[in-house]
Structure formats: structure tokens, C-alpha cells
Design a protein around this motif. Structure first.
Motif, mmCIF file in Angstrom:
data_model
loop_
_atom_site.group_PDB
_atom_site.id
_atom_site.type_symbol
_atom_site.label_atom_id
_atom_site.label_comp_id
_atom_site.label_asym_id
_atom_site.label_seq_id
_atom_site.Cartn_x
_atom_site.Cartn_y
_atom_site.Cartn_z
ATOM 1 N N THR A 101 8.159 -0.033 -3.818
ATOM 2 C CA THR A 101 7.694 -1.205 -4.560
ATOM 3 C C THR A 101 6.262 -1.572 -4.203
ATOM 4 O O THR A 101 5.587 -2.241 -4.976
ATOM 5 C CB THR A 101 8.613 -2.412 -4.291
ATOM 6 N N SER A 154 12.887 0.512 -0.558
ATOM 7 C CA SER A 154 12.009 -0.584 -0.965
ATOM 8 C C SER A 154 10.529 -0.263 -0.782
ATOM 9 O O SER A 154 9.667 -0.923 -1.370
ATOM 10 C CB SER A 154 12.357 -1.853 -0.177
ATOM 11 N N ASP A 155 10.235 0.768 0.024
ATOM 12 C CA ASP A 155 8.838 1.162 0.243
ATOM 13 C C ASP A 155 8.106 1.405 -1.070
ATOM 14 O O ASP A 155 6.904 1.111 -1.189
ATOM 15 C CB ASP A 155 8.750 2.452 1.071
ATOM 16 N N GLY A 194 17.774 1.484 -0.093
ATOM 17 C CA GLY A 194 16.962 1.588 1.113
ATOM 18 C C GLY A 194 15.606 2.208 0.868
ATOM 19 O O GLY A 194 14.987 2.759 1.783
ATOM 20 N N GLN A 231 15.976 -1.147 -8.856
ATOM 21 C CA GLN A 231 16.198 -1.898 -7.628
ATOM 22 C C GLN A 231 16.208 -0.928 -6.436
ATOM 23 O O GLN A 231 17.243 -0.658 -5.840
ATOM 24 C CB GLN A 231 17.521 -2.667 -7.692
ATOM 25 N N GLU A 289 15.421 -1.209 -3.448
ATOM 26 C CA GLU A 289 15.865 -1.760 -2.167
ATOM 27 C C GLU A 289 17.361 -1.555 -1.954
ATOM 28 O O GLU A 289 17.836 -1.472 -0.814
ATOM 29 C CB GLU A 289 15.518 -3.247 -2.071
#
Length: 249
Positions: free
Chosen positions: A23, A20-21, A18, A13, A15
Motif C-alpha cells: 500500500t 500491507s507493504d 499480511g 485488502q 493487509e
């Protein structure tokens, strides 16, 4: 971030942290040796989120900032720089890609650990050199080595660089030289600047794809290099010497 790199952990996870890029490239992370081609595709097609995600993922997977810049980023930008010769959209594509590359390096810079040494590096691109990406990359490499940095950006007069050194009490200075058209007396300016810095026991590192045109030779507090790996190695070797007040080796 340091723990993820050291342990080679798998992010389930991202995200939450911080990150999330990453993914955006989870399903198309390149195999070893294919990083340049994949990044080139993202940059050429204007895929900003994927480009940022790829650079961040490469860093999280253990590549150093210098390795990323010298490898995939430099390779992709070199390919993009050739498009104008045989593609009428080449200049547009290259300019768009450069902005995305800058955004990607800034994103990478934002996840670096805080400086671990009480040393400050100041630098920028040489007078007449309008390229922003190389000097930004240099600042990011130096930050990854534990230094605080002040990047003055493109087209910096040597006099302004000298003022910045005084203002920030710099321990190290870098000068990026990438443009093909430079002031005719730039080499003389740099040599004079290096002598001034030597009086303060501050090393000057000059690098970039056009640095060799200046005909400078490494000696004392003046060092030259052509890759980010050299910049990283020189900075690491000098940092402790400067801190201890000794002559750089």
C-alpha cells in the motif's frame, strides 16, 4: 502469493494477507521501465517502507527475484555508489540505502514459497569481501528457484565454507565476489575448493561484479556468472543433475 502472481490479481485488502507493504506504493507504482529510478529515489531518500513495498509489488506483479535484483535493485545501487564522488553526503546516503535494500530483500524472501526440492545450497561472500547484499540476493534467488539455502554472509574463509558444505550436506555452493581488494591467492583457493566439491559431485557457482578478476573458467562442477539470471539458470540446470547423480552439462 503464487496465486496472485499467476493470476495477476488486484489486491483490494493486502493487509488481510499480511502484504500491507504494497500500500505504501499504491499511488506511485512505476510504469514499465521506470522501476530503477523510482527505487533509487526511495533508497536515496531513506524511504524504507516504500522501498520494501516496491520490491514486493514488483514480485507480486510477476517479476522474478532474479529480474528484480539484476534490474531495479542493481541499477539503483550502482547509481548510489557514484554519489560519493560529487556529494559530501554520498557515503552516508549509500550506507543507509544499503541497509534499506537488505531489509527489502529480506522482506521479499519472507514471502517466497517454501522450498519445493530436497536440495540445499550453501554460500557466502569471498574472503575479504565485506558486502552483505550480493550474497543475500544470491540466497534469495536460489530460494525462489526452490532450494533451501544457508547464507554465511560476508567475508567467509573458504575453509569455513567447506565445513558448512559438510555440515549441511550441500547440493550446491555459491561464492559471491564483489570486493575490489581480495586475497592474492583466492583464485587458487577457489580452484582447490572446486576440485574438492567435484569429488562430492557438488557444483560451485562463482559470481559477482569482481568475479572475472579471478580468471576462472566454467568447466565441470565449477561455473561462473555475472548476473542473478545466470545464477538462477545454472542452478536450475544443475539441480536435477545433482539429484540424479549425473555430471552437470
Amino acid at each position: 502469493v503464487r496465486f496472485i502472481r499467476d493470476s495477476q490479481s488486484v489486491l483490494l485488502q493486502p493487509e488481510v494477507l499480511g502484504l500491507s507493504d504494497v500500500t505504501s506504493v499504491a499511488d506511485e507504482f512505476p510504469a514499465h521501465g521506470e522501476e530503477t529510478d523510482v527505487l533509487y529515489g526511495f533508497l536515496r531518500n531513506g524511504a524504507a517502507e516504500e522501498a520494501k513495498g516496491l520490491l514486493l509489488s514488483l514480485y507480486l506483479n510477476g517479476m522474478t527475484v532474479a529480474q528484480i535484483v539484476d534490474g531495479p535493485l542493481r541499477g539503483a545501487m550502482d547509481q548510489l555508489g557514484e554519489l560519493w564522488a560529487h556529494d559530501e553526503e554520498g557515503i552516508f546516503v549509500e550506507h543507509r540505502a544499503t541497509e534499506i535494500a537488505i531489509q527489502s530483500v529480506v522482506r521479499l524472501r519472507n514471502v517466497l514459497p517454501k522450498p519445493s526440492h530436497h536440495a540445499t545450497a550453501v554460500g557466502g561472500a569471498a574472503p575479504g569481501d565485506v558486502y552483505r547484499l550480493p550474497t543475500l540476493a544470491a540466497a534469495t534467488v536460489l530460494e525462489s528457484a526452490g532450494l533451501e539455502t544457508v547464507n554465511l554472509g560476508p567475508n567467509v574463509p573458504i575453509s569455513s565454507l567447506s565445513i558448512a558444505v559438510e555440515h549441511h550436506d550441500a547440493d550446491l555452493v555459491w561464492l559471491s565476489v564483489s570486493a575490489q581488494t581480495l586475497p592474492v591467492d583466492l583464485a587458487e583457493q577457489v580452484r582447490s575448493f572446486a576440485l574438492h566439491l567435484a569429488e562430492r559431485r557438488v557444483p560451485l557457482i562463482v559470481g559477482g561484479r569482481s568475479a572475472h578478476w579471478l580468471g576462472l573458467r566454467s568447466s565441470g562442477y565449477l561455473r561462473t556468472g555475472g548476473t542473478m539470471a545466470e545464477l538462477e539458470a545454472i542452478a536450475q540446470g544443475m539441480r536435477f543433475s545433482v539429484r540424479d547423480g549425473d555430471q552437470p552439462n
